[in-house]
Design a protein around this motif. Structure first.
Motif: not given
Length: 131
Positions: A19-40
């Motif tokens: 939601e924060v990223r969409e305000r400035v037209n940045l691409p969405k983050r995905t579960t592939e980029e954050a598969p676990d809590k540490d990466s998130f």
């Protein structure tokens, strides 16, 4: 919000972050980029650094995440002194904000002491252990 959501539901946490990223037209983050809590959390920390730069949240984020000792202790802060010259050009000089003295952040700084007045008002109340 995203930090709290992750422990409940990974998708809700990513949605809050996006939601924060969409305000400035940045691409969405995905579960592939954050598969676990540490990466998130790594993504979230980076997002907060960019989104809240110069708003005074960084120190408190570092304390909350218990990273202040790692990031602050033994380091110095630096700034840039900008000087306009007579020919309308500028010089940029890195300056120490700490008079070349390393900062310190002992473990006890993660807890705040309970004010003396409160301790005196309630004899059953005990101060935090390091204080």
């Amino acid at each position: 919000m995203a930090e709290q959501d992750y422990s409940k539901n990974q998708d809700d946490a990513l949605e809050a972050l996006n939601e924060v990223r969409e305000r400035v037209n940045l691409p969405k983050r995905t579960t592939e980029e954050a598969p676990d809590k540490d990466s998130f959390m790594k993504l979230l920390r980076k997002e907060r650094i960019c989104e809240l730069a110069f708003e005074g949240f960084r120190y408190w984020d570092l304390r909350r995440w218990r990273l202040a000792g790692e990031v602050i202790d033994g380091k110095q802060a630096h700034g840039t002194k900008i000087t306009k010259k007579d020919d309308n050009t500028y010089t940029y000089e890195q300056v120490s904000c700490d008079d070349n003295i390393n900062r310190f952040f002992p473990e006890r700084y993660y807890l705040l002491p309970i004010p003396v007045d409160e301790l005196q008002n309630n004899p059953l109340c005990e101060n935090n252990a390091p204080w």
